[in-house]
Design a protein around this motif. Structure first.
Motif, PDB file in Angstrom:
ATOM      1  N   VAL A  26      37.987  10.819 157.608  1.00 32.68           N
ATOM      2  CA  VAL A  26      37.590  10.166 158.863  1.00 32.68           C
ATOM      3  C   VAL A  26      38.144  11.015 160.014  1.00 32.68           C
ATOM      4  N   ASP A  27      37.631  10.773 161.225  1.00 33.90           N
ATOM      5  CA  ASP A  27      38.058  11.574 162.380  1.00 33.90           C
ATOM      6  C   ASP A  27      39.397  11.118 162.923  1.00 33.90           C
ATOM      7  N   ASP A  28      39.652   9.820 162.872  1.00 32.95           N
ATOM      8  CA  ASP A  28      40.912   9.318 163.433  1.00 32.95           C
ATOM      9  C   ASP A  28      41.308   8.000 162.757  1.00 32.95           C
ATOM     10  N   TRP A  29      42.486   7.505 163.090  1.00 36.61           N
ATOM     11  CA  TRP A  29      43.016   6.320 162.408  1.00 36.61           C
ATOM     12  C   TRP A  29      42.210   5.059 162.696  1.00 36.61           C
ATOM     13  N   LYS A  30      41.549   5.001 163.842  1.00 32.82           N
ATOM     14  CA  LYS A  30      40.763   3.787 164.129  1.00 32.82           C
ATOM     15  C   LYS A  30      39.605   3.677 163.154  1.00 32.82           C
ATOM     16  N   GLN A  31      38.928   4.821 162.943  1.00 33.67           N
ATOM     17  CA  GLN A  31      37.869   4.856 161.926  1.00 33.67           C
ATOM     18  C   GLN A  31      38.445   4.543 160.551  1.00 33.67           C
ATOM     19  N   GLY A  32      39.620   5.115 160.273  1.00 32.29           N
ATOM     20  CA  GLY A  32      40.263   4.913 158.974  1.00 32.29           C
ATOM     21  C   GLY A  32      40.517   3.436 158.689  1.00 32.29           C
ATOM     22  N   ARG A  33      40.972   2.714 159.711  1.00 34.34           N
ATOM     23  CA  ARG A  33      41.249   1.286 159.490  1.00 34.34           C
ATOM     24  C   ARG A  33      39.969   0.482 159.310  1.00 34.34           C
ATOM     25  N   LYS A  34      38.884   0.900 160.016  1.00 31.33           N
ATOM     26  CA  LYS A  34      37.596   0.220 159.795  1.00 31.33           C
ATOM     27  C   LYS A  34      37.130   0.438 158.365  1.00 31.33           C
ATOM     28  N   LEU A  35      37.300   1.671 157.906  1.00 33.94           N
ATOM     29  CA  LEU A  35      36.910   1.996 156.535  1.00 33.94           C
ATOM     30  C   LEU A  35      37.755   1.197 155.539  1.00 33.94           C
ATOM     31  N   ALA A  36      39.054   1.133 155.776  1.00 33.48           N
ATOM     32  CA  ALA A  36      39.944   0.380 154.875  1.00 33.48           C
ATOM     33  C   ALA A  36      39.486  -1.072 154.810  1.00 33.48           C
ATOM     34  N   CYS A  37      39.112  -1.616 155.958  1.00 33.76           N
ATOM     35  CA  CYS A  37      38.643  -2.996 156.025  1.00 33.76           C
ATOM     36  C   CYS A  37      37.396  -3.171 155.159  1.00 33.76           C
ATOM     37  N   GLN A  38      36.479  -2.209 155.259  1.00 35.58           N
ATOM     38  CA  GLN A  38      35.256  -2.286 154.462  1.00 35.58           C
ATOM     39  C   GLN A  38      35.556  -2.185 152.965  1.00 35.58           C
ATOM     40  N   LEU A  39      36.414  -1.229 152.598  1.00 35.65           N
ATOM     41  CA  LEU A  39      36.720  -1.036 151.170  1.00 35.65           C
ATOM     42  C   LEU A  39      37.409  -2.263 150.586  1.00 35.65           C
ATOM     43  N   LEU A  40      38.278  -2.882 151.400  1.00 37.12           N
ATOM     44  CA  LEU A  40      39.009  -4.054 150.902  1.00 37.12           C
ATOM     45  C   LEU A  40      38.088  -5.267 150.783  1.00 37.12           C
ATOM     46  N   CYS A  45      47.864   0.765 151.782  1.00 31.59           N
ATOM     47  CA  CYS A  45      49.140   1.442 152.078  1.00 31.59           C
ATOM     48  C   CYS A  45      48.951   2.551 153.086  1.00 31.59           C
ATOM     49  N   TRP A  46      49.927   2.685 153.973  1.00 29.68           N
ATOM     50  CA  TRP A  46      50.077   3.974 154.656  1.00 29.68           C
ATOM     51  C   TRP A  46      51.549   4.278 154.816  1.00 29.68           C
ATOM     52  N   SER A  47      51.830   5.575 154.988  1.00 27.95           N
ATOM     53  CA  SER A  47      53.193   6.080 154.949  1.00 27.95           C
ATOM     54  C   SER A  47      54.019   5.663 156.162  1.00 27.95           C
ATOM     55  N   TYR A  86      52.975  11.904 158.476  1.00 32.29           N
ATOM     56  CA  TYR A  86      52.051  11.764 157.345  1.00 32.29           C
ATOM     57  C   TYR A  86      51.099  10.615 157.615  1.00 32.29           C
ATOM     58  N   THR A  87      49.895  10.935 158.107  1.00 29.36           N
ATOM     59  CA  THR A  87      48.992   9.885 158.610  1.00 29.36           C
ATOM     60  C   THR A  87      48.100   9.268 157.527  1.00 29.36           C
ATOM     61  N   ALA A  88      48.119   9.854 156.319  1.00 30.94           N
ATOM     62  CA  ALA A  88      47.205   9.384 155.274  1.00 30.94           C
ATOM     63  C   ALA A  88      47.683   8.105 154.610  1.00 30.94           C
ATOM     64  N   GLY A  89      46.733   7.415 154.005  1.00 33.57           N
ATOM     65  CA  GLY A  89      47.041   6.207 153.243  1.00 33.57           C
ATOM     66  C   GLY A  89      45.929   5.977 152.237  1.00 33.57           C
ATOM     67  N   LEU A 115      45.262   6.814 158.611  1.00 39.58           N
ATOM     68  CA  LEU A 115      45.320   5.354 158.790  1.00 39.58           C
ATOM     69  C   LEU A 115      46.275   4.979 159.919  1.00 39.58           C
ATOM     70  N   LYS A 116      46.913   5.979 160.498  1.00 48.75           N
ATOM     71  CA  LYS A 116      47.779   5.712 161.657  1.00 48.75           C
ATOM     72  C   LYS A 116      47.864   6.973 162.511  1.00 48.75           C
ATOM     73  N   PRO A 117      48.219   6.813 163.784  1.00 50.86           N
ATOM     74  CA  PRO A 117      48.353   7.999 164.641  1.00 50.86           C
ATOM     75  C   PRO A 117      49.589   8.819 164.264  1.00 50.86           C
ATOM     76  N   ALA A 118      49.529  10.132 164.464  1.00 52.03           N
ATOM     77  CA  ALA A 118      50.693  10.987 164.200  1.00 52.03           C
ATOM     78  C   ALA A 118      51.838  10.558 165.104  1.00 52.03           C
TER      79      ALA A 118
END
Ligand code: WAQ
Ligand code: MG
Length: 260
Positions: free
Chosen positions: A70-84, A184-186, A191-194, A209-212
């Motif tokens: 994803v491009d940034d953590w906001k997109q990442g959290r939307k994606l996490a929401c969809q996957l969950l 999960c995120w770190s 470490y921005t990945a989760g 999943l979070k900003p640096a």
């Protein structure tokens, strides 16, 4: 092994080994790890060694590993929401979990030491201690699985201890009866990945999943509440030895295109 510096946690690691010689070797490498830590040299290192009867050890499999870019953590959290929500967790439970993790899930607004246990439908928090949470422990990979996994991850440029440890932990968590998914995120600021993990979709890495610079991280385990209660589930996660003897598939991350 647990290492600290100036009274603050620095590094921790655990191994399930078959022989005294391997225990010695592993302890040495953990010692080095604590003394050469990127965030400083540990000034206190504790080792605990427990004998575990082989018959009490559960044999496990690694979850399949895949990823989204994803491009940034906001997109990442939307994606996490969809996957969950795809796994059957309610939108309310997902929203609550994301909010807790984002704001620091411990009572003082920092990261918890362990994980939240969240009801898949209501989003209610079920862990007794909101600072400690549930501490998953006593899991490891066989040497063969570890070597093979590291080779597969190296091809994707992802052979680092965050990935190996998180995949090991998630594989135990998802094997537990009643757990539907994990988020999960770190807590490592850079470490921005989760990831989102589930039995059906495996370990799905998300690069942001979070900003640096953000220190707050954490874990949420989504659980279907059954009448038998949570005591045995928590006991399993914290105490039952879990040795991963079978490898899963490892596939490269694909970019996620938001559909809205
Ligand atoms: N059991 C339960 N929760 C834990 C445990 C444990 N053993 N260890 C850590 N936590 C919780 C705690 O709240 C930490 O603040 C939080 O999880 C994050 O821990 O690239 O590095 O060790 O695919 O910082 C995921 C992405 C990295 C890896 C996770 O977690 C990848 C990570 P950290
Ligand atoms: Mg960390």
């Amino acid at each position: 092994m647990h290492a600290s510096l100036d009274g603050r946690h620095l590094s921790g690691a655990e191994r399930l080994v078959g022989q005294t010689a391997s225990a010695e070797e592993e302890m040495l490498s953990m010692l080095r790890r604590a003394l050469d830590h990127p965030r400083g040299r540990a000034d206190r290192i504790n080792f605990q060694v427990d004998e575990i009867p082989l018959k009490k050890t559960v044999s496990g499999s690694l979850l399949n590993f895949s990823g989204y870019l994803v491009d940034d953590w906001k997109q990442g959290r939307k994606l996490a929401c969809q996957l969950l929500t795809d796994t059957g967790v309610s939108l309310q439970a997902v929203s609550r979990a994301l909010e807790y993790l984002a704001n620091g899930a411990a009572p003082d607004g920092s990261s918890m030491r362990g994980a939240m246990l969240i009801d898949t439908q209501s989003g209610e928090r079920l862990e007794a201690d909101r600072a400690r949470g549930i501490r998953v422990s006593r899991m490891d990979l066989t040497t063969t699985v570890r070597t093979r996994l590291q080779q597969q991850l190296a091809v994707l440029n992802l052979d680092n201890s965050h990935v190996v440890e998180a995949l090991t932990l998630a594989s135990k968590v998802i094997s537990a009866p009643g757990i539907i998914a994990e988020l999960c995120w770190s807590d490592d600021p850079e470490y921005t990945a989760g990831y989102v993990a589930s039995a059906t979709a495996g370990y799905q890495r998300i690069n942001h999943l979070k900003p640096a610079g953000e220190e707050r991280g954490g874990r949420a385990f989504f659980v279907e509440q059954k009448t038998e209660g949570l005591t045995s589930l928590i006991q399993y996660l914290e105490q039952t030895p879990f040795l991963i003897e079978r490898i899963g598939e490892v596939t490269q991350g694909v970019s996620w295109l938001e559909q809205q």
